[in-house]
Design a protein around this motif. Structure first.
Motif, mmCIF file in Angstrom:
data_model
loop_
_atom_site.group_PDB
_atom_site.id
_atom_site.type_symbol
_atom_site.label_atom_id
_atom_site.label_comp_id
_atom_site.label_asym_id
_atom_site.label_seq_id
_atom_site.Cartn_x
_atom_site.Cartn_y
_atom_site.Cartn_z
ATOM 1 N N UNK A 124 2.769 13.351 12.041
ATOM 2 C CA UNK A 124 3.071 11.914 12.167
ATOM 3 C C UNK A 124 2.341 11.050 11.141
ATOM 4 N N UNK A 125 1.676 11.680 10.181
ATOM 5 C CA UNK A 125 0.905 10.894 9.201
ATOM 6 C C UNK A 125 1.137 11.417 7.779
ATOM 7 N N UNK A 126 1.318 10.465 6.873
ATOM 8 C CA UNK A 126 1.473 10.837 5.466
ATOM 9 C C UNK A 126 0.328 10.237 4.656
ATOM 10 N N UNK A 127 -0.088 10.949 3.627
ATOM 11 C CA UNK A 127 -1.027 10.391 2.654
ATOM 12 C C UNK A 127 -0.197 10.064 1.415
ATOM 13 N N UNK A 128 -0.283 8.813 0.993
ATOM 14 C CA UNK A 128 0.598 8.329 -0.060
ATOM 15 C C UNK A 128 -0.225 7.713 -1.178
ATOM 16 N N UNK A 129 0.126 8.081 -2.404
ATOM 17 C CA UNK A 129 -0.523 7.434 -3.554
ATOM 18 C C UNK A 129 0.537 6.605 -4.265
ATOM 19 N N UNK A 130 0.251 5.310 -4.399
ATOM 20 C CA UNK A 130 1.223 4.401 -5.012
ATOM 21 C C UNK A 130 0.674 3.848 -6.317
ATOM 22 N N UNK A 131 1.522 3.747 -7.297
ATOM 23 C CA UNK A 131 1.093 3.242 -8.603
ATOM 24 C C UNK A 131 0.898 1.740 -8.600
ATOM 25 N N UNK A 132 -0.032 1.288 -9.409
ATOM 26 C CA UNK A 132 -0.230 -0.145 -9.648
ATOM 27 C C UNK A 132 -0.416 -0.320 -11.148
ATOM 28 N N UNK A 133 -0.413 -1.568 -11.573
ATOM 29 C CA UNK A 133 -0.494 -1.813 -13.016
ATOM 30 C C UNK A 133 -1.744 -1.176 -13.644
ATOM 31 N N UNK A 134 -2.902 -1.392 -12.990
ATOM 32 C CA UNK A 134 -4.147 -0.875 -13.562
ATOM 33 C C UNK A 134 -4.838 0.110 -12.637
ATOM 34 N N UNK A 135 -4.083 0.887 -11.902
ATOM 35 C CA UNK A 135 -4.708 1.840 -10.995
ATOM 36 C C UNK A 135 -3.734 2.360 -9.976
ATOM 37 N N UNK A 136 -4.239 2.674 -8.800
ATOM 38 C CA UNK A 136 -3.350 3.175 -7.751
ATOM 39 C C UNK A 136 -3.921 2.821 -6.379
ATOM 40 N N UNK A 137 -3.079 2.907 -5.368
ATOM 41 C CA UNK A 137 -3.505 2.696 -3.984
ATOM 42 C C UNK A 137 -3.353 4.027 -3.266
ATOM 43 N N UNK A 138 -4.352 4.397 -2.495
ATOM 44 C CA UNK A 138 -4.264 5.616 -1.696
ATOM 45 C C UNK A 138 -4.176 5.181 -0.237
ATOM 46 N N UNK A 139 -3.092 5.566 0.425
ATOM 47 C CA UNK A 139 -2.867 5.045 1.775
ATOM 48 C C UNK A 139 -2.558 6.163 2.749
ATOM 49 N N UNK A 140 -3.004 5.939 3.987
ATOM 50 C CA UNK A 140 -2.578 6.811 5.080
ATOM 51 C C UNK A 140 -1.543 6.002 5.845
ATOM 52 N N UNK A 141 -0.424 6.580 6.102
ATOM 53 C CA UNK A 141 0.659 5.791 6.707
ATOM 54 C C UNK A 141 1.223 6.548 7.911
ATOM 55 N N UNK A 142 1.291 5.829 9.030
ATOM 56 C CA UNK A 142 1.804 6.428 10.275
ATOM 57 C C UNK A 142 3.323 6.337 10.287
ATOM 58 N N UNK A 143 3.947 7.365 10.760
ATOM 59 C CA UNK A 143 5.416 7.357 10.880
ATOM 60 C C UNK A 143 5.801 6.681 12.198
ATOM 61 N N UNK A 144 6.943 6.060 12.285
ATOM 62 C CA UNK A 144 7.975 5.945 11.241
ATOM 63 C C UNK A 144 7.581 4.947 10.156
ATOM 64 N N UNK A 145 8.004 5.278 8.951
ATOM 65 C CA UNK A 145 7.676 4.422 7.807
ATOM 66 C C UNK A 145 8.745 4.571 6.731
ATOM 67 N N UNK A 146 8.669 3.660 5.784
ATOM 68 C CA UNK A 146 9.610 3.709 4.650
ATOM 69 C C UNK A 146 8.807 3.813 3.353
ATOM 70 N N UNK A 147 9.262 4.661 2.465
ATOM 71 C CA UNK A 147 8.615 4.820 1.155
ATOM 72 C C UNK A 147 9.649 4.622 0.051
ATOM 73 N N UNK A 148 9.212 4.014 -1.065
ATOM 74 C CA UNK A 148 10.116 3.976 -2.222
ATOM 75 C C UNK A 148 9.550 4.876 -3.319
#
Lengths: 266, 378
Positions: free
Chosen positions: A158-182
């Motif tokens: 029920x949990x995802x670890x997600x790394x998202x890009x940013x202009x000068x770095x990245x965000x590391x997130x833990x996200x509980x399902x249900x969720x939406x990712x792009x």
């Protein structure tokens, strides 16, 4: 329990034939009738992410698309790549939808499907490129969203670890399902269509839902429900220009660097 | 009503084949051209993409898709690399005799590995003294108890050095009118691939000679009935071999047209793109007419072939037309490119070399006319 994944995909005018897309001056929309439809490139990354989860820990993948009946071929392509089930939202009333109306209709389609754990979308479409549809679907459904996803791992069922890009770095997130990712291009390398996958897709079903199936009224969808106003749309013509730089090698290099900096390329 | 359109599924096969060719084959074309050798990576990729399985029925590990799907795949792969398409088409040519004439045991033994690409195939008929006229071959066999002893040489055999399973044609030492087909395997004592050709075109596919010196094979290696070998090999060459060459030719035609359209739009002369010059437009139109006509001939012949009916005459017409058209298209494409067309950096120079290898492969245009004339006079 098997993870239920919904992948939203869009049939876009084939980017390889972008030169044939015209602008309708009256409606300020793109005339796409003459251009063959293609699988929106970033949606293919979204589907690949779903397929990798399915291979690793099991999942049922439903592909959802909104578009003209011709978009069914793109849904069929998703089934050939390994998705289990396809749904096409198609109705004349959906025509002319902006990102808001599209997100609303897709969200209603997702609610109609029923249970879901994860929704995957491409970060943007190659034609509209607003990047709004994914987050707006999440907003309509009241679930968390992470955009511009570059890496995805399952912490538990029920949990995802997600790394998202940013202009000068990245965000590391833990996200509980249900969720939406792009999904971004960096997320994975989409698999190729295979002849045996195409054969297997013969037995898979594509369901088509219209306005009534979603329980919506005409003024809730399509152009009528689109708040975006396009004030103008123009075609840009690219012109080639050649400039010969004279001087010693050092001078030429210096001038070249200046020119590139002036053009905003470095 | 005759439906000349492709099904949605066939369009998807085309897309799959195009993606395969552009992603897996295109990056290795330069290396194949320079080395004049088969790329092992390309062979592996063909196997992984199930390209050898197209015509093999599902019970033997194939996809059972038939010949229209095969034509689509060949056309798309040839558009990127004629050499790769040629190699692939000859894998099918090697599979076909076993598929059509093999015993159940032979099919079970060979087809699954040939479909998966674990083993590679070819058919070897041509010799210095006979190819289009196979009765002129000198490779012979004689019976020795339950075995056969084979002696002779083959030349101009595509996949000669990479094939693991080969169907060969030989004549009875004691009866020059009796021909038999045998399945040989790489590594059999007395059998070896010898000289490897250095061709002007299709450099990424292997062509060479085979030698048989007292090769002893058991009766299990005899393909179909003793004395009926011509029927076995000619049926495969007439339908699958010629058909394969048509797919290769269509790919060249398409590639020439695409390259010419792109170049003529970019090349400025007299202040405007040369695509606006009537003389260039005339060439582009001719290429398009030939491509459309060639496709009609090709896919009609495939439709007949998929129905299980004899199609070798229809493929003779298609082979004549498309390989001549491919050579014509390559010449026009080089002409449109002017000086650039003579440079190796531009693919059209390769198309010209490849197009000329299309001619003699599986029978020259003159031989096609002989076959077609025999057809109309029969």
């Amino acid at each position: 329990m098997t993870l239920q994944i919904i992948v939203c995909v869009k049939a876009v005018p084939d980017p390889a034939q972008a030169g044939r897309i015209r602008i309708d001056p009256a409606t300020r929309t793109l005339t796409r009738a003459d251009v063959p439809l293609a699988f929106n490139p970033l949606d293919r990354n979204a589907l690949e992410a779903a397929l990798q989860i399915k291979e690793k820990s099991g999942a049922r993948i439903t592909v959802l698309s909104m578009g003209p009946s011709g978009a069914e071929s793109i849904v069929r392509e998703c089934l050939s790549l390994g998705a289990d089930h396809g749904i096409l939202l198609s109705d004349r009333a959906f025509a002319g939808a902006d990102a808001y109306a599209t997100s609303f209709t897709l969200a209603r389609g997702i609610e109609n499907i029923g249970k879901y754990d994860l929704i995957l979308c491409g970060m943007a479409s190659s034609d509209g490129a607003t990047e709004w549809v994914g987050p707006q679907i999440a907003s309509f459904l009241g679930i968390p969203a992470a955009t511009q996803v570059e890496e995805l791992t399952q912490a538990d069922s029920q949990t995802l670890i997600v790394r998202s890009g940013m202009e000068n770095g990245y965000r590391l997130m833990e996200i509980k399902l249900p969720a939406l990712l792009t999904a971004t291009r960096k997320l994975n390398r989409p698999r190729a269509l295979s002849f045996s996958g195409i054969i297997k897709a013969r037995k898979k079903q594509i369901v088509q839902w219209g306005l009534q199936d979603l329980g919506l009224a005409e003024d809730q969808v399509g152009q009528a429900a689109s708040p975006t106003v396009v004030s103008a749309m123009t075609t840009r013509t690219a012109r080639r220009q050649v400039e010969f730089i004279e001087g010693s090698i050092e001078e030429k290099a210096e001038i070249l660097v200046q020119r590139l900096a002036q053009a905003g390329l470095i | 009503m005759i439906d000349f359109t492709f099904t949605e599924e066939q369009e998807m096969f085309r897309k799959a084949a195009r993606e395969f060719a552009e992603n897996q084959v295109a990056p290795r074309v330069a290396e194949m051209e320079a080395a004049g050798k088969v790329s092992e990576a390309v062979v592996r990729a063909l196997a992984e993409a199930e390209m050898m399985a197209l015509t093999v029925p599902e019970p033997f590990g194939g996809l059972g898709l038939g010949y229209t799907a095969r034509m689509i795949a060949l056309e798309e792969i040839s558009r990127i690399s004629v050499a790769t398409a040629m190699m692939l088409q000859v894998f099918a040519l090697g599979i076909e005799p076993i598929l059509k004439f093999g015993s159940e045991a032979q099919k079970q033994k060979y087809l699954p590995d040939l479909a998966s690409g674990k083993r590679l195939a070819t058919t070897a008929v041509t010799e210095a003294t006979g190819g289009s006229d196979p009765t002129g071959i000198r490779t012979s066999y004689r019976k020795d108890g339950d075995d056969y002893i084979i002696n002779g040489r083959k030349c101009f055999i595509t996949n000669s050095h990479i094939a693991d399973t080969l169907t060969i044609l030989a004549k009875d030492e004691n009866d020059p009118k009796a021909f038999s087909a045998f399945i040989l395997e790489k590594g059999m004592p007395g059998f070896k691939a010898t000289h490897e050709e250095n061709k002007v075109g299709m450099r990424g596919c292997n062509t060479g000679e085979l030698a048989f010196e007292d090769v002893r094979v058991s009766k299990e290696q005899l393909l179909f009935t003793e004395g009926k070998g011509l029927r076995v090999t000619m049926a495969a060459i007439g339908d699958v071999g010629r058909g394969g060459m048509v797919g290769c030719a269509l790919g060249v035609q398409a590639a020439c047209l695409e390259a010419s359209v792109k170049f003529s739009r970019e090349r400025i002369l007299y202040g405007k793109p040369i695509s606006q010059l009537p003389t260039i437009q005339s060439k582009l139109a001719e290429m398009k007419i030939d491509l459309e006509a060639g496709r009609l001939l090709a896919y009609r012949a495939c439709a007949i072939q998929d129905k299980g009916q004899p199609s070798s005459n229809e493929f003779a017409v298609a082979k004549y037309f498309t390989t001549e058209a491919a050579q014509k298209a390559a010449k026009m494409a080089v002409d449109i490119h002017g000086g650039y067309g003579c440079m190796q950096e531009y693919a059209v120079s390769r198309y010209l070399r490849d197009a000329f290898v299309l001619g003699p492969s599986a029978g020259t245009s003159d031989i096609m006319k002989v076959i077609i004339a025999r057809w109309v006079l029969s």
